[in-house]
Design an enzyme around this catalytic site. Structure first.
Site, PDB file in Angstrom:
ATOM      1  N   ASN A 115     -18.146  15.687  24.429  1.00 44.93           N
ATOM      2  CA  ASN A 115     -18.132  16.938  23.380  1.00 44.93           C
ATOM      3  C   ASN A 115     -16.482  17.021  22.795  1.00 44.93           C
ATOM      4  O   ASN A 115     -16.536  17.329  21.502  1.00 44.93           O
ATOM      5  CB  ASN A 115     -18.500  18.005  23.899  1.00 44.93           C
ATOM      6  CG  ASN A 115     -20.181  17.943  24.338  1.00 44.93           C
ATOM      7  OD1 ASN A 115     -20.693  16.899  23.941  1.00 44.93           O
ATOM      8  ND2 ASN A 115     -20.682  18.871  24.960  1.00 44.93           N
ATOM      9  N   SER A 282     -21.275  -6.821 -21.698  1.00 46.06           N
ATOM     10  CA  SER A 282     -22.795  -6.794 -21.879  1.00 46.06           C
ATOM     11  C   SER A 282     -23.319  -8.111 -21.552  1.00 46.06           C
ATOM     12  O   SER A 282     -22.718  -9.198 -22.012  1.00 46.06           O
ATOM     13  CB  SER A 282     -23.334  -6.222 -22.963  1.00 46.06           C
ATOM     14  OG  SER A 282     -24.681  -6.280 -23.064  1.00 46.06           O
ATOM     15  N   LYS A 288     -20.395  -5.611 -27.159  1.00 46.08           N
ATOM     16  CA  LYS A 288     -19.977  -4.439 -26.328  1.00 46.08           C
ATOM     17  C   LYS A 288     -18.785  -4.584 -25.436  1.00 46.08           C
ATOM     18  O   LYS A 288     -18.414  -5.450 -24.837  1.00 46.08           O
ATOM     19  CB  LYS A 288     -21.055  -4.012 -25.581  1.00 46.08           C
ATOM     20  CG  LYS A 288     -22.347  -3.655 -26.321  1.00 46.08           C
ATOM     21  CD  LYS A 288     -22.512  -2.390 -26.469  1.00 46.08           C
ATOM     22  CE  LYS A 288     -22.103  -1.207 -25.601  1.00 46.08           C
ATOM     23  NZ  LYS A 288     -23.409  -1.156 -24.568  1.00 46.08           N
ATOM     24  N   ASN A 290     -17.750  -1.745 -22.355  1.00 43.92           N
ATOM     25  CA  ASN A 290     -18.143  -0.698 -21.796  1.00 43.92           C
ATOM     26  C   ASN A 290     -17.123  -0.069 -20.853  1.00 43.92           C
ATOM     27  O   ASN A 290     -16.327  -0.616 -19.861  1.00 43.92           O
ATOM     28  CB  ASN A 290     -19.307  -0.772 -20.878  1.00 43.92           C
ATOM     29  CG  ASN A 290     -20.342  -1.353 -21.926  1.00 43.92           C
ATOM     30  OD1 ASN A 290     -20.683  -1.250 -23.084  1.00 43.92           O
ATOM     31  ND2 ASN A 290     -21.120  -2.710 -21.184  1.00 43.92           N
ATOM     32  N   GLU A 295     -16.881   5.658 -16.069  1.00 47.51           N
ATOM     33  CA  GLU A 295     -18.184   5.800 -15.510  1.00 47.51           C
ATOM     34  C   GLU A 295     -18.351   6.053 -13.977  1.00 47.51           C
ATOM     35  O   GLU A 295     -19.190   6.804 -13.521  1.00 47.51           O
ATOM     36  CB  GLU A 295     -19.190   5.024 -16.459  1.00 47.51           C
ATOM     37  CG  GLU A 295     -19.342   5.199 -17.693  1.00 47.51           C
ATOM     38  CD  GLU A 295     -20.293   4.023 -18.451  1.00 47.51           C
ATOM     39  OE1 GLU A 295     -20.399   3.085 -17.673  1.00 47.51           O
ATOM     40  OE2 GLU A 295     -20.363   4.146 -19.870  1.00 47.51           O
TER      41      GLU A 295
END
Length: 297
Positions: A115, A282, A288, A290, A295
Site C-alpha cells: 500500500n 494523400s 494534397k 496535410n 492535427e
C-alpha cells in the site's frame, strides 16, 4: 509453503491458487511496469533505512541493493521477463530478487506494505512527469519569445468568429501563448509543492511498530517531509487527479494553438505555409499537403 502458494505474498492463508480469470483482471503489470525506476529507487532507500536503523543486517542490505541494481539493468536492457501471475511491478521485482539473492530478499518488505509502496512509487513517477512537462514548457516559452522578437513588426489579422476583426501584431499573438504556458508552469510549481510529502513508512494503513526513520527515506527520495497521517497516505490519489487536470489544461492550450495553425494553413484562409517536413500527403490526391502534425496535437 505449498507449491501453488510460492508465488504469492499472502503465504498459506489462501489455500487454492489464483484462478486464471482473476489473474487477468487483477494484473496491472502491462501498465505499471513503467514505474520500475521509481519502485527500485524507493526499495533501495527503504533498504538503506532498515540497515541504518539496524532492523536488518548490513550483509542482507548489501545483497538486496546489489540485486535491485541488477534488476534495473535487466529491465533497461529488455532482458527482464514480466509475469502476469505476479500482478504488478512491485511483485515482479520482488520475485526476481528472490531468484537472484535467495531468502535475503524477504527482509526488504520489513516494515513496508504494498500500500505505501504503491503510493510512493506512483507519487515519484508523477513528480518526475510533472518536472518533465515543466522543463518542456520552459523551452516552449523561450521559443515563443525568440519568435516574437524576430516578428515584432509583423501585422496579421485578428479573428473573431473566424472573421477578420482587427489588425494585431504577430508578436502580440505569440505572447498570448506565453501567458498561457506561464500559468501552466505556476500550476505545476504549486502542484509539486502540494505533493512533496513521502508516504513510505505508512505500511498497510496504520504504520509499523519497527523503529523506522521516515525522514531518512524522505530525504533519499527527494521529498520535503513524511506525510502526517498513515490512513490518508495510502489512500490519497488526489495528486493523480490534480496532475491530470494540469496536463489536460496544458493540452487545451496546445490544442488551441494547433487548431489555429490548421485554420491558417487551410486553402480558405491561406495565411501561412508549413515546411514539408511537418506535412503528410494523400494516398489518392497528389496535390494534397496535410497538416497532420498539428492535427495530432
Amino acid at each position: 509453503m505449498t507449491k501453488e502458494n510460492k508465488n504469492k505474498v499472502w503465504g498459506t492463508r489462501v489455500k487454492k491458487p489464483t484462478s486464471k480469470l482473476l489473474q487477468s483482471i487483477n494484473s496491472s503489470i502491462d501498465i505499471d511496469k513503467r514505474l520500475f525506476n521509481e519502485d527500485i529507487d524507493a526499495s533501495i532507500a527503504h533498504c538503506e533505512m532498515l540497515s541504518k536503523q539496524k532492523i536488518i543486517k548490513g550483509e542482507s542490505a548489501k545483497k538486496i541493493i546489489s540485486g535491485l541494481k541488477k534488476i534495473r539493468i535487466e529491465i533497461q536492457k529488455n532482458k527482464f521477463k514480466f509475469k502476469t501471475e505476479h500482478e504488478d511491478i512491485h511483485l515482479n521485482v520482488e520475485k526476481r530478487l528472490f531468484e537472484i539473492i535467495g531468502d535475503h530478499a524477504g527482509f526488504l518488505h520489513t516494515a513496508r506494505s504494498r500500500n505505501d509502496q504503491v503510493a510512493t512509487d506512483f507519487k515519484l513517477w508523477v513528480k518526475k512527469s510533472a518536472n518533465i512537462i515543466d522543463k518542456n514548457l520552459t523551452l516552449l516559452i523561450k521559443s515563443f519569445l525568440n519568435k516574437a522578437k524576430k516578428n515584432i513588426d509583423v501585422i496579421m489579422p485578428g479573428f473573431t468568429h473566424l472573421k477578420n476583426a482587427q489588425p494585431v501584431l504577430f508578436s502580440h499573438y505569440l505572447l498570448a501563448y506565453v501567458e498561457m504556458f506561464k500559468r501552466d508552469k505556476k500550476r505545476i510549481k504549486n502542484f509539486l509543492e502540494n505533493i512533496n510529502e513521502n508516504p513510505l513508512g505508512s505500511a498497510a494503513l496504520a504504520g509499523t511498530s519497527y523503529n523506522i526513520d521516515r525522514n531518512f527515506t524522505s530525504k533519499k527520495l527527494g521529498f520535503k517531509k513524511p506525510t502526517n497521517n498513515s490512513i490518508d497516505s495510502v489512500s490519497d490519489r488526489d495528486f493523480a487527479i490534480e496532475f491530470l487536470f494540469i496536463a489536460s489544461l496544458c493540452s487545451v492550450h496546445l490544442s488551441r494553438l494547433a487548431e489555429e495553425i490548421i485554420i491558417w494553413n487551410s486553402d480558405l484562409v491561406n495565411l501561412i505555409s508549413l515546411e514539408d517536413s511537418l506535412l503528410t500527403g494523400s494516398s489518392i490526391m497528389p496535390q494534397k499537403k496535410n497538416p497532420d502534425s498539428a492535427e495530432l496535437i
